[in-house]
Design a protein around this motif. Structure first.
Motif, PDB file in Angstrom:
ATOM      1  N   PHE A 185       0.871  -1.181   0.000  1.00  0.00           N
ATOM      2  CA  PHE A 185       0.000   0.000   0.000  1.00  0.00           C
ATOM      3  C   PHE A 185       0.903   1.224   0.000  1.00  0.00           C
ATOM      4  N   THR A 186       1.040   1.842  -1.169  1.00  0.00           N
ATOM      5  CA  THR A 186       1.882   3.032  -1.277  1.00  0.00           C
ATOM      6  C   THR A 186       1.047   4.225  -1.741  1.00  0.00           C
ATOM      7  N   PHE A 187       1.461   5.409  -1.327  1.00  0.00           N
ATOM      8  CA  PHE A 187       0.755   6.646  -1.649  1.00  0.00           C
ATOM      9  C   PHE A 187       1.578   7.465  -2.633  1.00  0.00           C
ATOM     10  N   LEU A 188       0.911   8.194  -3.515  1.00  0.00           N
ATOM     11  CA  LEU A 188       1.610   9.082  -4.437  1.00  0.00           C
ATOM     12  C   LEU A 188       1.939  10.387  -3.710  1.00  0.00           C
ATOM     13  N   ILE A 189       3.235  10.634  -3.519  1.00  0.00           N
ATOM     14  CA  ILE A 189       3.710  11.844  -2.852  1.00  0.00           C
ATOM     15  C   ILE A 189       4.179  12.829  -3.903  1.00  0.00           C
ATOM     16  N   ASN A 190       3.536  13.958  -3.969  1.00  0.00           N
ATOM     17  CA  ASN A 190       3.812  14.953  -5.002  1.00  0.00           C
ATOM     18  C   ASN A 190       5.161  15.636  -4.775  1.00  0.00           C
ATOM     19  N   ALA A 191       5.865  15.914  -5.854  1.00  0.00           N
ATOM     20  CA  ALA A 191       7.094  16.704  -5.754  1.00  0.00           C
ATOM     21  C   ALA A 191       6.751  18.123  -5.284  1.00  0.00           C
ATOM     22  N   GLU A 192       7.755  18.855  -4.853  1.00  0.00           N
ATOM     23  CA  GLU A 192       7.516  20.217  -4.354  1.00  0.00           C
ATOM     24  C   GLU A 192       7.374  21.185  -5.522  1.00  0.00           C
ATOM     25  N   THR A 193       6.292  20.998  -6.276  1.00  0.00           N
ATOM     26  CA  THR A 193       6.058  21.781  -7.496  1.00  0.00           C
ATOM     27  C   THR A 193       5.195  23.014  -7.258  1.00  0.00           C
ATOM     28  N   ASN A 276       5.425  17.038   8.891  1.00  0.00           N
ATOM     29  CA  ASN A 276       4.323  17.942   9.187  1.00  0.00           C
ATOM     30  C   ASN A 276       4.692  19.345   8.707  1.00  0.00           C
ATOM     31  N   ALA A 277       4.449  19.606   7.414  1.00  0.00           N
ATOM     32  CA  ALA A 277       4.780  20.907   6.826  1.00  0.00           C
ATOM     33  C   ALA A 277       3.896  21.144   5.612  1.00  0.00           C
ATOM     34  N   GLU A 278       3.598  22.401   5.355  1.00  0.00           N
ATOM     35  CA  GLU A 278       2.675  22.767   4.280  1.00  0.00           C
ATOM     36  C   GLU A 278       3.181  22.356   2.903  1.00  0.00           C
ATOM     37  N   THR A 279       4.508  22.288   2.744  1.00  0.00           N
ATOM     38  CA  THR A 279       5.082  22.013   1.417  1.00  0.00           C
ATOM     39  C   THR A 279       4.993  20.539   1.007  1.00  0.00           C
ATOM     40  N   ILE A 280       4.644  19.651   1.955  1.00  0.00           N
ATOM     41  CA  ILE A 280       4.554  18.233   1.617  1.00  0.00           C
ATOM     42  C   ILE A 280       3.125  17.938   1.174  1.00  0.00           C
ATOM     43  N   ARG A 281       3.022  17.340  -0.005  1.00  0.00           N
ATOM     44  CA  ARG A 281       1.696  17.137  -0.587  1.00  0.00           C
ATOM     45  C   ARG A 281       1.506  15.714  -1.104  1.00  0.00           C
ATOM     46  N   MET A 282       0.300  15.235  -0.915  1.00  0.00           N
ATOM     47  CA  MET A 282      -0.150  14.024  -1.564  1.00  0.00           C
ATOM     48  C   MET A 282      -0.918  14.460  -2.810  1.00  0.00           C
TER      49      MET A 282
END
Length: 322
Positions: A185-193, A276-282
């Motif tokens: 079970f893996t999640f797609l972690i968005n680059a810092e775009t 825990n930071a705003e720049t990390i996105r799923m």
């Protein structure tokens, strides 16, 4: 990964320069030009006169190609090859190379018997599409089937070592890495775009998670984030399931406050620790990035589910519970 060679016969300096800039694995030129091309780059430069070419005009030619491959020689099938004879040869060897006169022929060669030939030799007639051919054949890893997971909990999890994966590529919104506490079970972690008021976008970076987490890798493998290092090729996945490769430039491991993300997909449960930071996105189910600080129960994010069971990153058949 496929190999892409460029055939610079007849010799054209402009085309050779294009080939070197495009990232081909080697170029083929007449022997008289080998030394001058070698001075331009460290990639292999092969003399056309030394290559074991075979023109498939009869069953005997097919048998000759198999015989040469059996001797350990790297056979190149001349353009004009047809699918059935190539399939017959591929059934007996996976080291075959074929010439391709255009983009469609290169794509066809790469997909024969689903796995395709090992090497495509691009002819000068396809020079204008060379960069596309290299990108598709060398970087694309096919398409992955992504699913939608429902967030069930987001909780503070104290401090932990997290890994920023800085690649040599500029990624786009919706692209990132598949990471999870379980290979199943893996999640797609968005680059810092994405832009925000505090930090400039860093589209080369994926703030991927805690050191122990699994990351999906090329070739149906996984690795711990802590094992990534400079020069490692990682699998980049888009919200549409498209894949490509990126090379790690560096990894930054630092202690940061973490969140525990919990989710469910078709009865399966998955978890992941992220900073825990705003720049990390799923990535939401519609392909839009969502910051982890904005996640709440019931939100839909992209994930990939699989069968559990890995040994040193390789898939195994074994009863296992993670």
């Amino acid at each position: 990964m496929k190999k892409v060679l460029f055939s610079g016969v007849p010799f054209d300096k402009t085309e050779i320069t294009l080939a070197l800039e495009s990232g081909v694995d080697a170029v083929i030129v007449e022997r008289e030009h080998v030394a001058s091309v070698q001075a331009l780059s460290k990639i292999p430069v092969l003399a056309a006169e030394d290559q074991p070419y075979v023109l498939l005009a009869s069953k005997a030619d097919e048998e000759e190609a198999v015989r040469l491959l059996g001797q350990g020689k790297d056979v190149i099938l001349r353009e004009g090859w047809e699918i059935i004879p190539v399939e017959n040869i591929l059934a007996q060897s996976d080291r075959l190379a074929v010439e391709a006169a255009d983009l469609d022929r290169a794509r066809l060669a790469a997909g024969i018997l689903e796995r395709g030939v090992e090497t495509v030799v691009v002819l000068p007639t396809a020079a204008e599409d060379l960069k596309i051919i290299v990108r598709e054949l060398k970087l694309s890893q096919g398409t992955m089937e992504l699913e939608t997971a429902t967030i069930t909990a987001v909780t503070s999890a104290g401090l932990g070592h997290r890994v920023c994966v800085d690649t040599m590529s500029l990624l786009k919104s919706g692209q990132g890495m598949l990471v999870g506490n379980s290979s199943a079970f893996t999640f797609l972690i968005n680059a810092e775009t994405e832009s925000n008021p505090y930090v400039a976008p860093r589209p080369f970076r994926i703030n991927a998670g805690a050191v122990h987490a699994y990351a999906a890798m090329p070739g149906d493998r996984t690795t711990y984030l802590d094992e990534l290092k400079t020069g490692t090729e990682v699998l980049i996945v888009g919200a549409d399931g498209s894949t490509t490769l990126a090379t790690v430039g560096r990894c930054k491991v630092e202690i940061r406050p973490m969140l525990l993300i919990e989710a469910e997909c078709n009865g399966k449960k998955g978890t992941l620790f992220l900073q825990n930071a705003e720049t990390i996105r799923m990535v939401r189910s519609d392909g839009r990035p969502v910051s982890v600080v904005d996640l709440k129960d019931g939100d839909k994010v992209l994930c990939r589910t699989d069968q559990a069971g890995r040994h040193f990153g390789m898939r195994i058949t074994e009863e296992i519970k993670e």
